[in-house]
Write a protein that holds these residues in place. Sequence first.
Motif, mmCIF file in Angstrom:
data_model
loop_
_atom_site.group_PDB
_atom_site.id
_atom_site.type_symbol
_atom_site.label_atom_id
_atom_site.label_comp_id
_atom_site.label_asym_id
_atom_site.label_seq_id
_atom_site.Cartn_x
_atom_site.Cartn_y
_atom_site.Cartn_z
ATOM 1 N N CYS A 135 35.508 43.021 43.467
ATOM 2 C CA CYS A 135 35.095 43.594 44.755
ATOM 3 C C CYS A 135 33.840 44.445 44.576
ATOM 4 C CB CYS A 135 36.227 44.440 45.347
ATOM 5 S SG CYS A 135 37.601 43.495 46.027
ATOM 6 N N VAL A 136 33.799 45.236 43.498
ATOM 7 C CA VAL A 136 32.598 46.020 43.214
ATOM 8 C C VAL A 136 31.410 45.094 42.998
ATOM 9 C CG1 VAL A 136 31.515 47.597 41.572
ATOM 10 C CG2 VAL A 136 33.896 47.958 42.246
ATOM 11 N N ARG A 137 31.620 44.041 42.197
ATOM 12 C CA ARG A 137 30.540 43.110 41.894
ATOM 13 C C ARG A 137 30.071 42.376 43.149
ATOM 14 N NH1 ARG A 137 26.613 41.092 41.141
ATOM 15 N NH2 ARG A 137 25.838 39.712 39.499
ATOM 16 N N ALA A 138 30.994 42.104 44.057
ATOM 17 C CA ALA A 138 30.638 41.378 45.278
ATOM 18 C C ALA A 138 30.000 42.268 46.327
ATOM 19 C CB ALA A 138 31.876 40.702 45.850
ATOM 20 N N GLY A 139 30.064 43.576 46.135
ATOM 21 C CA GLY A 139 29.542 44.489 47.134
ATOM 22 C C GLY A 139 30.494 44.735 48.278
ATOM 23 N N VAL A 140 31.796 44.521 48.037
ATOM 24 C CA VAL A 140 32.842 44.722 49.042
ATOM 25 C C VAL A 140 33.558 46.037 48.739
ATOM 26 C CG1 VAL A 140 34.992 43.786 49.980
ATOM 27 C CG2 VAL A 140 33.126 42.247 49.370
ATOM 28 N N GLN A 141 34.007 46.746 49.786
ATOM 29 C CA GLN A 141 34.711 48.002 49.579
ATOM 30 C C GLN A 141 35.871 47.805 48.605
ATOM 31 O OE1 GLN A 141 33.994 50.983 50.409
ATOM 32 N NE2 GLN A 141 35.845 51.998 49.767
ATOM 33 N N PRO A 142 35.843 48.435 47.416
ATOM 34 C CA PRO A 142 36.828 48.115 46.376
ATOM 35 C C PRO A 142 38.251 48.552 46.678
ATOM 36 C CG PRO A 142 35.344 49.872 45.652
ATOM 37 C CD PRO A 142 34.790 49.355 46.933
ATOM 38 N N THR A 143 38.453 49.502 47.608
ATOM 39 C CA THR A 143 39.832 49.885 47.930
ATOM 40 C C THR A 143 40.603 48.738 48.581
ATOM 41 O OG1 THR A 143 38.969 50.871 49.966
ATOM 42 C CG2 THR A 143 39.409 52.366 48.131
ATOM 43 N N LEU A 144 39.869 47.698 49.031
ATOM 44 C CA LEU A 144 40.552 46.511 49.547
ATOM 45 C C LEU A 144 41.436 45.875 48.483
ATOM 46 C CD1 LEU A 144 37.882 44.659 51.731
ATOM 47 C CD2 LEU A 144 40.047 45.640 52.489
ATOM 48 N N ALA A 145 41.077 46.087 47.210
ATOM 49 C CA ALA A 145 41.901 45.544 46.132
ATOM 50 C C ALA A 145 43.307 46.133 46.178
ATOM 51 C CB ALA A 145 41.250 45.814 44.775
ATOM 52 N N GLY A 146 43.418 47.421 46.508
ATOM 53 C CA GLY A 146 44.739 48.041 46.627
ATOM 54 C C GLY A 146 45.547 47.433 47.745
ATOM 55 N N VAL A 147 44.889 47.147 48.870
ATOM 56 C CA VAL A 147 45.570 46.490 49.984
ATOM 57 C C VAL A 147 46.069 45.106 49.569
ATOM 58 C CG1 VAL A 147 45.271 45.588 52.329
ATOM 59 C CG2 VAL A 147 44.208 47.757 51.684
ATOM 60 N N ALA A 148 45.205 44.362 48.866
ATOM 61 C CA ALA A 148 45.572 43.006 48.460
ATOM 62 C C ALA A 148 46.720 43.012 47.458
ATOM 63 C CB ALA A 148 44.349 42.297 47.859
ATOM 64 N N ILE A 149 46.671 43.906 46.468
ATOM 65 C CA ILE A 149 47.742 43.973 45.468
ATOM 66 C C ILE A 149 49.047 44.404 46.114
ATOM 67 C CG2 ILE A 149 48.523 45.126 43.371
ATOM 68 C CD1 ILE A 149 46.415 43.017 42.934
ATOM 69 N N GLY A 150 48.962 45.352 47.062
ATOM 70 C CA GLY A 150 50.170 45.771 47.773
ATOM 71 C C GLY A 150 50.819 44.627 48.520
ATOM 72 N N ALA A 151 49.996 43.705 49.032
ATOM 73 C CA ALA A 151 50.537 42.552 49.742
ATOM 74 C C ALA A 151 51.129 41.517 48.794
ATOM 75 C CB ALA A 151 49.437 41.909 50.585
#
Length: 382
Positions: A226-242
Amino acid sequence: MSISTAFLPRRLQALWRSPAGGACVLLLASVLGFGLANSPWAGAYGAVAHWPLSLAVLGAQGPRTLTAWVSDGLMALFFLTIILEIRQEISDGHLSSPRKVALPLIGALGGMVVPALIYVFTTRGAVEAARGWAIPIATDAAFTLPIILLLGARVAPAARVWLMALAVFDDLLGIGVIAIFYGSAPCWPALGCACMVLAGLVAARRGGVVNPCVYGLGGVLLWGLCVRAGVQPTLAGVAIGACLPAPLARPGLNTVVTWGVLPLFGFLNAGVSLAGAHMGMLLAPVPLGVMLGLVVGKPLGVFGASMLAGRVGLASLPEASSLHMLFGLSLLCGIGFTISLFIASLAFTDPALVGAAKLGIFAGSLIAALSGWLWLRFGGRP
């Protein structure tokens, strides 16, 4: 992971186990950060908050300061815990039907549109202010949660879940606005790899994999992509939680987030300096538009959209929740601290406009927090 509290006195053990205990610590840490930022020790506080921690992540520049690492890195754990709680409520709780899930989503949409319109109306004629229309659209889940926990039984469990779900939807929509209107073009190869990692985690969950190392390593890799893609990295927490299997959703992570991540986040992010600020500055177009968007637009948008959805049969109101309670919670939705500050830094290049926006964010968030708490604490209705 569980943490033993046997060595603590009985009262401290009770405070440790109480949800309100962590909320108190977060609020105290935030007050301390704000106090230091406006004290003779502001220089030392600023040096800590902006302590350089630059590190390349998969060939891209990662967060550069301690504050950025906490906000973009550790806060992913906070969103992970919130998503796990919402998943539990969707499974067998207060969000267990499509109509109940629709309510926070519709409320979040209303809470974005109305503040933006109020900002645009308030700043009409000020061309330089136009790009800041999205500043008041976000609700900060990290600061709304402790307030409703401190209110205890005055907020029904279903209403608390509704507000947390709304805040998560709000953040996701806000991140989408950032990507579409304020972001540069993403790194598509990295974004594609992130989607592949996410698909692999979903497949692992469906395949019955419960090894925490798989999801831990996958989460770290997803965050880096997400960091490398330029996307807000906290989205990773949302995705892992799902994606995380239910057996791995243990209370120990909540303890780390409640007593470690959130207080550190509050301490570092609440340090807004008011040096040189005065009340008259709030009447300038940018701070006035931001403040009115948060204090007036947020509750009107959230409450109005939620009530409309209930009236036309699109959604069901939370159980054991009065309109008085929901309006008080809608007032708290005006706490738009972190995402709002981030959008302000992207919207304006002029430091004066960024400072003006920060003043409006701080004033609006403070008024929203106090008015929501007072409404729910002393409003006189259950």
